[in-house]
Scaffold this motif. Structure first.
Motif, PDB file in Angstrom:
ATOM      1  N   ASN A   1      37.053  31.891  24.509  1.00 20.50           N
ATOM      2  CA  ASN A   1      37.149  32.957  23.541  1.00 20.50           C
ATOM      3  C   ASN A   1      37.042  32.432  22.126  1.00 20.50           C
ATOM      4  OD1 ASN A   1      37.363  35.663  23.411  1.00 20.50           O
ATOM      5  ND2 ASN A   1      39.178  35.679  24.700  1.00 20.50           N
TER       6      ASN A   1
ATOM      7  N   PHE B   1      40.442  24.994  33.219  1.00 20.33           N
ATOM      8  CA  PHE B   1      40.917  26.366  33.000  1.00 20.33           C
ATOM      9  C   PHE B   1      42.393  26.505  33.361  1.00 20.33           C
ATOM     10  CE2 PHE B   1      41.346  30.875  33.476  1.00 20.33           C
ATOM     11  CZ  PHE B   1      40.511  31.374  32.506  1.00 20.33           C
TER      12      PHE B   1
ATOM     13  N   ARG C   1      44.943  25.295  30.806  1.00 20.31           N
ATOM     14  CA  ARG C   1      45.222  26.019  29.567  1.00 20.31           C
ATOM     15  C   ARG C   1      46.677  26.476  29.633  1.00 20.31           C
ATOM     16  NH1 ARG C   1      43.176  30.792  29.803  1.00 20.31           N
ATOM     17  NH2 ARG C   1      42.705  31.203  27.642  1.00 20.31           N
TER      18      ARG C   1
ATOM     19  N   PHE D   1      43.278  45.378  45.328  1.00 19.43           N
ATOM     20  CA  PHE D   1      43.339  45.852  43.938  1.00 19.43           C
ATOM     21  C   PHE D   1      42.015  46.503  43.536  1.00 19.43           C
ATOM     22  CE2 PHE D   1      40.828  42.559  41.842  1.00 19.43           C
ATOM     23  CZ  PHE D   1      40.803  41.571  42.813  1.00 19.43           C
TER      24      PHE D   1
ATOM     25  N   ARG E   1      41.966  50.031  45.024  1.00 20.77           N
ATOM     26  CA  ARG E   1      42.731  51.001  44.233  1.00 20.77           C
ATOM     27  C   ARG E   1      41.986  51.397  42.959  1.00 20.77           C
ATOM     28  NH1 ARG E   1      47.116  47.737  46.297  1.00 20.77           N
ATOM     29  NH2 ARG E   1      47.000  46.379  44.482  1.00 20.77           N
ATOM     30  N   ARG E   2      41.078  50.538  42.495  1.00 23.19           N
ATOM     31  CA  ARG E   2      40.282  50.899  41.318  1.00 23.19           C
ATOM     32  C   ARG E   2      39.177  51.867  41.714  1.00 23.19           C
ATOM     33  NH1 ARG E   2      39.422  44.899  38.526  1.00 23.19           N
ATOM     34  NH2 ARG E   2      41.622  44.431  38.218  1.00 23.19           N
TER      35      ARG E   2
ATOM     36  N   VAL F   1      39.386  32.220  38.739  1.00 26.38           N
ATOM     37  CA  VAL F   1      40.503  32.823  38.005  1.00 26.38           C
ATOM     38  C   VAL F   1      41.414  33.607  38.944  1.00 26.38           C
ATOM     39  CG1 VAL F   1      41.078  34.506  36.208  1.00 26.38           C
ATOM     40  CG2 VAL F   1      39.103  33.007  35.917  1.00 26.38           C
ATOM     41  N   ARG F   2      40.795  34.261  39.922  1.00 24.20           N
ATOM     42  CA  ARG F   2      41.524  35.242  40.727  1.00 24.20           C
ATOM     43  C   ARG F   2      42.773  34.689  41.431  1.00 24.20           C
ATOM     44  NH1 ARG F   2      42.268  40.095  39.827  1.00 24.20           N
ATOM     45  NH2 ARG F   2      40.159  40.097  38.996  1.00 24.20           N
TER      46      ARG F   2
ATOM     47  N   GLN G   1      46.275  35.377  40.252  1.00 21.93           N
ATOM     48  CA  GLN G   1      46.952  36.650  40.512  1.00 21.93           C
ATOM     49  C   GLN G   1      48.148  36.446  41.452  1.00 21.93           C
ATOM     50  OE1 GLN G   1      44.114  39.627  41.489  1.00 21.93           O
ATOM     51  NE2 GLN G   1      45.597  41.229  41.847  1.00 21.93           N
TER      52      GLN G   1
ATOM     53  N   ALA H   1      43.720  34.570  32.075  1.00 23.72           N
ATOM     54  CA  ALA H   1      42.424  34.687  32.758  1.00 23.72           C
ATOM     55  C   ALA H   1      41.270  34.698  31.777  1.00 23.72           C
ATOM     56  CB  ALA H   1      42.404  35.955  33.603  1.00 23.72           C
ATOM     57  N   ASP H   2      41.575  34.591  30.501  1.00 22.01           N
ATOM     58  CA  ASP H   2      40.551  34.662  29.463  1.00 22.01           C
ATOM     59  C   ASP H   2      39.698  35.916  29.645  1.00 22.01           C
ATOM     60  OD1 ASP H   2      39.389  33.802  27.178  1.00 22.01           O
ATOM     61  OD2 ASP H   2      37.961  32.459  28.123  1.00 22.01           O
TER      62      ASP H   2
ATOM     63  N   ILE I   1      40.016  38.755  27.847  1.00 17.27           N
ATOM     64  CA  ILE I   1      39.853  39.590  26.648  1.00 17.27           C
ATOM     65  C   ILE I   1      38.900  38.878  25.702  1.00 17.27           C
ATOM     66  CG2 ILE I   1      41.032  40.713  24.740  1.00 17.27           C
ATOM     67  CD1 ILE I   1      43.580  40.644  26.494  1.00 17.27           C
TER      68      ILE I   1
ATOM     69  N   MET J   1      38.243  42.302  30.873  1.00 21.13           N
ATOM     70  CA  MET J   1      37.134  42.343  31.837  1.00 21.13           C
ATOM     71  C   MET J   1      37.723  42.584  33.221  1.00 21.13           C
ATOM     72  SD  MET J   1      35.322  38.976  30.316  1.00 21.13           S
ATOM     73  CE  MET J   1      34.028  38.838  31.520  1.00 21.13           C
ATOM     74  N   PRO J   2      37.287  43.631  33.899  1.00 18.38           N
ATOM     75  CA  PRO J   2      37.931  43.984  35.171  1.00 18.38           C
ATOM     76  C   PRO J   2      37.832  42.892  36.228  1.00 18.38           C
ATOM     77  CG  PRO J   2      36.243  45.614  34.570  1.00 18.38           C
ATOM     78  CD  PRO J   2      36.231  44.567  33.512  1.00 18.38           C
ATOM     79  N   GLU J   3      36.748  42.130  36.215  1.00 20.93           N
ATOM     80  CA  GLU J   3      36.621  41.107  37.263  1.00 20.93           C
ATOM     81  C   GLU J   3      37.516  39.911  36.991  1.00 20.93           C
ATOM     82  OE1 GLU J   3      34.347  41.888  35.121  1.00 20.93           O
ATOM     83  OE2 GLU J   3      33.236  40.149  34.382  1.00 20.93           O
ATOM     84  N   ARG J   4      38.046  39.818  35.785  1.00 21.17           N
ATOM     85  CA  ARG J   4      38.893  38.665  35.466  1.00 21.17           C
ATOM     86  C   ARG J   4      40.373  39.026  35.357  1.00 21.17           C
ATOM     87  NH1 ARG J   4      36.877  34.005  31.530  1.00 21.17           N
ATOM     88  NH2 ARG J   4      34.978  33.474  32.582  1.00 21.17           N
ATOM     89  N   CYS J   5      40.655  40.232  34.882  1.00 18.86           N
ATOM     90  CA  CYS J   5      42.053  40.582  34.605  1.00 18.86           C
ATOM     91  C   CYS J   5      42.878  40.490  35.882  1.00 18.86           C
ATOM     92  CB  CYS J   5      42.130  41.990  34.029  1.00 18.86           C
ATOM     93  SG  CYS J   5      43.797  42.470  33.588  1.00 18.86           S
ATOM     94  N   ILE J   6      44.037  39.824  35.769  1.00 19.75           N
ATOM     95  CA  ILE J   6      44.897  39.658  36.936  1.00 19.75           C
ATOM     96  C   ILE J   6      46.173  40.485  36.790  1.00 19.75           C
ATOM     97  CG2 ILE J   6      43.999  37.413  37.613  1.00 19.75           C
ATOM     98  CD1 ILE J   6      46.283  36.100  36.112  1.00 19.75           C
TER      99      ILE J   6
ATOM    100  N   ILE K   1      46.563  48.890  39.634  1.00 22.41           N
ATOM    101  CA  ILE K   1      45.205  48.363  39.844  1.00 22.41           C
ATOM    102  C   ILE K   1      45.038  46.966  39.236  1.00 22.41           C
ATOM    103  CG2 ILE K   1      44.059  50.586  40.086  1.00 22.41           C
ATOM    104  CD1 ILE K   1      43.265  50.429  37.149  1.00 22.41           C
ATOM    105  N   ASP K   2      46.150  46.372  38.831  1.00 25.10           N
ATOM    106  CA  ASP K   2      46.128  45.019  38.256  1.00 25.10           C
ATOM    107  C   ASP K   2      45.104  44.908  37.137  1.00 25.10           C
ATOM    108  OD1 ASP K   2      48.098  43.608  39.860  1.00 25.10           O
ATOM    109  OD2 ASP K   2      46.753  43.991  41.518  1.00 25.10           O
ATOM    110  N   LEU K   3      45.197  45.790  36.187  1.00 25.46           N
ATOM    111  CA  LEU K   3      44.193  45.811  35.127  1.00 25.46           C
ATOM    112  C   LEU K   3      44.813  46.283  33.821  1.00 25.46           C
ATOM    113  CD1 LEU K   3      41.158  45.512  34.417  1.00 25.46           C
ATOM    114  CD2 LEU K   3      40.876  47.915  35.031  1.00 25.46           C
TER     115      LEU K   3
END
Lengths: 376, 203
Positions: free
Chosen positions: A13, A93, A96, A132, A135-136, A289-290, A293, B66-67, B69, B81-86, B106-108
């Motif tokens: 970022n 990553f 961090r 998840f 649910r979206r 990244v996932r 969670q 998750a970087d 934003i 970003m929906p694919e990254r947000c945990i 929805i973990d978002l």
């Protein structure tokens, strides 16, 4: 139209590229800053160790290259390059400071017998079933499941073949025996259901990837005005997956046409190599990244200690998470004041009340007073 | 050229037009990214719209594990970003303005992205387009200061923490920085039972 820069490296970022407090050590800066991450030696160390272990596993698993197929050398070399890149990226990553908090929580949960079952169950729901996403959106979930399971299935079949970890030998007139790590494994009839699944697994995986990639491609193109839908970030990986799947399907289809088969094989190999090398640097890196969670699940457990809003007493966040965030903010030179002990709604009210008082409002709003819910 | 958003909660009449217009945006499918809060219904009908202030050095992005934003080259801080947000909620805890909405189910995390699809194409954001009272104004600083006696301010102090933002709050002339109350004299006073009941009845 301005576009987002989605392809910056680990801490990518622009917000993380800036002046850092003098208190940060060089190593800490390296794990915070994207460009510094390249200079940090720890991820390189991890990548080197992992790749050397992988090479050793290939040597041992293939009987010191006795069962290694030289025709698949290109795939093998690309996989080794990808392993360096993936482990480097993952290590950089997860080191961090913001990510490390959840990585540590995940590790602690995996090492704690009482939490292990809960974490494995969360892994099944979040990483396996991807609930998840369901649910979206149910249809997006189905398409993502096709895409991810198709990709993982094809990797599960091809990687052991490429590394020489698995091969088949004739065992009788109408049966094969699978050899795994040079040890005889299952024997199966050539006309049986198991053989059909084994020999058609890649075709089924390619069909699944094609369907999933087509769905997302259409969805992206229909929403192409959105900021995240850039050609390089959102469209290119889907086109690549689609190309890989279609060129893979072309292999059995062109078996009776040598020239076509050679072209399809070359196109497939080239595209798979591009995918492997690009994996940690494209949109596909969300795979790395996932797993964090699961760390979130471990931190935000209901039975953890939670802090309440200092004003309205509503449930705010787990104490450990609040401390971690405060620490991160202070590392960035933002000393956390009492304001950060409020819930988001009380923070908003406090800002609005301050502005009201600046313009001479006659009332003195009390935070946490009256209705604490949003306007319905 | 993406302009700035100017927010003057004192002009808000609580009509919810901004909330409804925001929820029309296809990028966040039916969800409004605007918070509309009553300050204290026992004392006033004052409402306050809150949109993302798009901090110059956004703490939400800085603490995101998750970087997820991203920040545009224009300084617009994007939704996760929906694919990254945990769905960890770090951003929600870090934002001093209380903007990010964490959808645990929805973990978002979702938040205002200044209607990026519109503003990057030269259009106004949905909220400022429909606001009838000028509580949300999209344009340049010169334009707004020609129209108002108040002045645009985009620096804030939360205790010792200084925050600069892309969007502005309107404050009296001469206000260089808005020092957010530390709560003394506001949250410190307890409510009587009658006041609590009145507040609940008004919700």
């Amino acid at each position: 139209m301005s576009r987002l820069s989605m392809d910056r490296l680990p801490g990518e970022n622009v917000a993380t590229v800036g002046a850092f407090p003098a208190s940060l050590t060089g190593a800490e800066r390296a794990t915070v800053a994207p460009r510094g991450a390249v200079l940090n030696l720890l991820p390189w160390r991890d990548a080197t160790i992992a790749t050397l272990l992988l090479i050793a596993a290939i040597a041992v698993g293939s009987g010191f290259f006795a069962s290694f197929d030289p025709a698949l050398l290109g795939y093998c070399a690309a996989t080794l390059v990808a392993s360096v890149a993936v482990v480097w990226r993952l290590s950089a990553f997860w080191r961090r400071p913001a990510s490390a908090f959840y990585a540590r929580a995940l590790l602690a949960a995996l090492l704690q017998p009482s939490d292990l079952l809960r974490t494995l169950s969360a892994a099944g729901c979040d990483l396996g079933a991807q609930n998840f996403i369901r649910r979206r959106s149910a249809i997006r979930w189905a398409a993502h499941l096709l895409l991810s399971l198709g990709t993982l299935t094809s990797f599960a079949i091809t990687v052991p073949l490429v590394f020489g970890w698995m091969h088949f030998v004739a065992d009788g007139e109408r049966s094969f025996r699978m050899i795994v790590f040079n040890l005889p494994a299952v024997r199966f009839d050539v006309g049986g259901a198991f053989a059909w699944c084994i020999f058609h697994g890649l075709i089924l995986a390619a069909v699944a990837v094609t369907l999933g990639a087509l769905y997302f491609l259409v969805a992206r193109l229909r929403r192409r005005t959105l900021p995240e839908v850039t050609a390089s970030f959102a469209i290119a990986p889907l086109l690549l997956l689609l190309f890989i799947a279609l060129s893979g399907l072309a292999l059995p289809a062109t078996r009776g046409w040598p020239f076509g088969f050679r072209v399809a094989a070359l196109a497939h190999e080239a595209s798979v190599i591009v995918l492997l090398v690009a994996l940690p640097f494209s949109k596909l890196n969300h795979l790395l990244v996932r797993p964090l969670q699961l760390g979130v699940r471990a931190v935000r457990r209901d039975d953890a200690a939670w802090r309440a809003c200092a004003s309205c007493a509503s449930r705010l966040a787990p104490t450990a998470q609040q401390h971690a965030v405060a620490d991160l903010l202070e590392r960035r030179g933002l000393p956390v004041a009492s304001h950060w002990r409020l819930c988001p709604q009380c923070r908003r009210k406090r800002v609005a009340a301050t502005q009201a008082s600046l313009v001479g409002a006659s009332f003195q709003p009390r935070l946490g007073a009256g209705c604490d819910r949003e306007v319905a | 050229m993406i302009h700035d958003l100017f927010i003057d909660a004192n002009r808000c009449i609580g009509c919810r037009a901004c909330v409804e217009a925001c929820s029309e945006c296809p990028s966040h499918g039916g969800q409004s990214m605007i918070h509309l809060d009553f300050l204290d219904r026992t004392q006033t009908v004052q409402t306050a719209p809150t949109v993302c202030m798009h901090c110059v050095d956004p703490s939400c992005a800085a603490v995101c594990p998750a970087d997820a934003i991203k920040i545009d080259d224009n300084g617009v801080v994007m939704t996760a970003m929906p694919e990254r947000c945990i769905g960890c909620g770090n951003c929600s805890l870090a934002c001093p303005f209380g903007v990010p909405q964490l959808h645990v189910e929805i973990d978002l995390m979702m938040k205002c992205d200044l209607c990026y699809d519109r503003t990057s194409a030269g259009l106004k954001p949905m909220c400022a387009t429909v606001c009838p009272s000028g509580a949300l104004y999209y344009g340049t600083r010169d334009e707004i200061e020609d129209l108002r006696r108040t002045r645009a301010t985009n620096t804030f102090a939360f205790g010792d923490a200084a925050v600069s933002t892309r969007n502005h709050l309107m404050a009296p002339a001469g206000t260089a920085s808005i020092h957010i109350h530390d709560g003394a004299g506001h949250s410190g006073r307890g409510l009587s039972r009658a006041e609590q009941q009145l507040g609940e009845a008004l919700c």
